[in-house]
Design a protein around this motif. Structure first.
Motif, PDB file in Angstrom:
ATOM      1  N   GLU A 130       0.685  -1.423   0.075  1.00  0.00           N
ATOM      2  CA  GLU A 130       0.138  -0.053   0.115  1.00  0.00           C
ATOM      3  C   GLU A 130       0.835   1.185  -0.043  1.00  0.00           C
ATOM      4  OE1 GLU A 130      -3.119   0.129  -0.272  1.00  0.00           O
ATOM      5  OE2 GLU A 130      -3.675  -1.982  -0.237  1.00  0.00           O
ATOM      6  N   ILE A 131       2.002   1.342   0.874  1.00  0.00           N
ATOM      7  CA  ILE A 131       2.921   2.409   0.790  1.00  0.00           C
ATOM      8  C   ILE A 131       3.588   2.609  -0.524  1.00  0.00           C
ATOM      9  CG2 ILE A 131       4.881   3.313   1.755  1.00  0.00           C
ATOM     10  CD1 ILE A 131       2.788   3.700   3.911  1.00  0.00           C
ATOM     11  N   ALA A 132       4.117   1.521  -1.226  1.00  0.00           N
ATOM     12  CA  ALA A 132       4.753   1.588  -2.483  1.00  0.00           C
ATOM     13  C   ALA A 132       3.721   2.059  -3.516  1.00  0.00           C
ATOM     14  CB  ALA A 132       5.285   0.108  -2.795  1.00  0.00           C
ATOM     15  N   ALA A 133       2.140   1.682  -3.688  1.00  0.00           N
ATOM     16  CA  ALA A 133       1.504   2.141  -4.423  1.00  0.00           C
ATOM     17  C   ALA A 133       1.000   3.565  -4.239  1.00  0.00           C
ATOM     18  CB  ALA A 133      -0.009   1.400  -4.369  1.00  0.00           C
ATOM     19  N   TYR A 134       0.994   3.892  -2.855  1.00  0.00           N
ATOM     20  CA  TYR A 134       0.898   5.434  -2.816  1.00  0.00           C
ATOM     21  C   TYR A 134       1.924   6.272  -3.102  1.00  0.00           C
ATOM     22  CZ  TYR A 134       0.855   9.894  -0.139  1.00  0.00           C
ATOM     23  OH  TYR A 134       0.954  11.184   0.364  1.00  0.00           O
ATOM     24  N   ALA A 135       3.165   5.697  -2.849  1.00  0.00           N
ATOM     25  CA  ALA A 135       4.405   6.481  -3.572  1.00  0.00           C
ATOM     26  C   ALA A 135       4.431   6.563  -4.857  1.00  0.00           C
ATOM     27  CB  ALA A 135       5.715   5.651  -2.934  1.00  0.00           C
ATOM     28  N   ALA A 136       3.992   5.464  -5.549  1.00  0.00           N
ATOM     29  CA  ALA A 136       3.943   5.704  -7.150  1.00  0.00           C
ATOM     30  C   ALA A 136       3.102   6.804  -7.590  1.00  0.00           C
ATOM     31  CB  ALA A 136       3.902   4.392  -7.797  1.00  0.00           C
ATOM     32  N   ARG A 137       1.840   6.711  -7.023  1.00  0.00           N
ATOM     33  CA  ARG A 137       0.609   7.476  -7.231  1.00  0.00           C
ATOM     34  C   ARG A 137       1.245   8.794  -7.114  1.00  0.00           C
ATOM     35  NH1 ARG A 137      -2.610   4.104  -4.422  1.00  0.00           N
ATOM     36  NH2 ARG A 137      -2.795   5.795  -2.740  1.00  0.00           N
ATOM     37  N   THR A 138       1.867   9.180  -6.277  1.00  0.00           N
ATOM     38  CA  THR A 138       1.939  10.533  -5.747  1.00  0.00           C
ATOM     39  C   THR A 138       3.530  11.079  -6.443  1.00  0.00           C
ATOM     40  OG1 THR A 138       3.060   9.924  -3.614  1.00  0.00           O
ATOM     41  CG2 THR A 138       0.876  10.366  -3.598  1.00  0.00           C
ATOM     42  N   GLY A 139       4.217  10.299  -7.443  1.00  0.00           N
ATOM     43  CA  GLY A 139       5.146  10.759  -8.030  1.00  0.00           C
ATOM     44  C   GLY A 139       6.566  10.603  -7.281  1.00  0.00           C
ATOM     45  N   LEU A 140       6.598   9.569  -6.443  1.00  0.00           N
ATOM     46  CA  LEU A 140       7.853   9.498  -5.761  1.00  0.00           C
ATOM     47  C   LEU A 140       8.649   8.453  -6.523  1.00  0.00           C
ATOM     48  CD1 LEU A 140       6.959   9.090  -1.945  1.00  0.00           C
ATOM     49  CD2 LEU A 140       8.107  10.706  -2.684  1.00  0.00           C
ATOM     50  N   ARG A 141      10.044   8.787  -6.558  1.00  0.00           N
ATOM     51  CA  ARG A 141      10.665   7.827  -7.228  1.00  0.00           C
ATOM     52  C   ARG A 141      11.504   6.647  -6.461  1.00  0.00           C
ATOM     53  NH1 ARG A 141      13.050  12.690  -7.955  1.00  0.00           N
ATOM     54  NH2 ARG A 141      14.931  12.054  -6.835  1.00  0.00           N
ATOM     55  N   ALA A 142      11.403   7.089  -5.353  1.00  0.00           N
ATOM     56  CA  ALA A 142      12.305   6.004  -4.459  1.00  0.00           C
ATOM     57  C   ALA A 142      11.817   5.869  -2.916  1.00  0.00           C
ATOM     58  CB  ALA A 142      13.725   6.134  -4.588  1.00  0.00           C
ATOM     59  N   LEU A 143      11.789   4.849  -2.139  1.00  0.00           N
ATOM     60  CA  LEU A 143      11.780   4.722  -0.961  1.00  0.00           C
ATOM     61  C   LEU A 143      13.082   4.320  -0.311  1.00  0.00           C
ATOM     62  CD1 LEU A 143       8.162   2.889  -0.672  1.00  0.00           C
ATOM     63  CD2 LEU A 143       8.739   5.377  -0.312  1.00  0.00           C
TER      64      LEU A 143
END
Length: 181
Positions: A130-143
């Protein structure tokens, strides 16, 4: 962002619902942390922690898109009632907390804590998804995550969501998960 649309997480001995963390979750999260063993707290915070760092918890519960946090709650608490805030049952039994906090443009720091009795049941992996999906939806490139070298299996979980680069040779590894575009 006020809520995240996620489906319930099914686990071996019950069902959890995943939802956005709220300020009203503070006491339930403190109870969860108290139920965690010292080893679990050490593995998450890399030190002898007995309470959430105040700044971290305040930011995680703020609702800010710069510090996105999710909790996994026992569904049985929702069925019994509980405190309702904005249509969501809060202050029930929380068994896990996951968050990503912006640290640089396009990059966020990842942290996941799962209560001992709920580890190895898929809760952490579902929260990570869920965190990775949120990150991708909001334009984050990396965690980014700090992972103890004694827990290499966490890198394997991260690899399910993109490409991992691991740096470090001491007790803690610095892992960067590059998200797919």
């Amino acid at each position: 962002m006020s809520a995240v649309d996620v489906s319930p997480t099914s686990v071996a001995a019950g069902t959890c619902s995943v939802r956005r963390a709220a300020a009203a979750d503070r006491s339930a999260l403190e109870r969860m942390l108290a139920r965690c063993t010292g080893q679990t707290r050490y593995r998450r915070f890399h030190g002898p922690v007995t309470a959430f760092p105040e700044r971290y918890l305040t930011e995680a519960l703020s609702g800010s898109p710069l510090h996105f946090a999710l909790v996994a709650c026992l569904d049985e608490d929702a069925e019994r009632g509980g405190t309702v805030v904005d249509g969501t049952v809060v202050d029930g039994t929380i068994v896990a907390l996951a968050s990503c906090r912006a640290v640089d443009e396009g990059v966020a720091e990842l942290g996941i804590l799962v209560e001992d009795d709920w580890q190895r049941r898929g809760v952490g992996g579902d929260l990570l998804g869920e965190i990775a999906a949120y990150a991708a939806r909001t334009g984050l490139r990396a965690l980014q995550a700090q992972v103890l070298a004694e827990q290499p299996w966490i890198v394997g979980l991260l690899r399910r969501h993109g490409t991992c680069r691991v740096a470090g040779a001491g007790p803690a590894l610095h892992v960067t998960l590059t998200l797919p575009r």
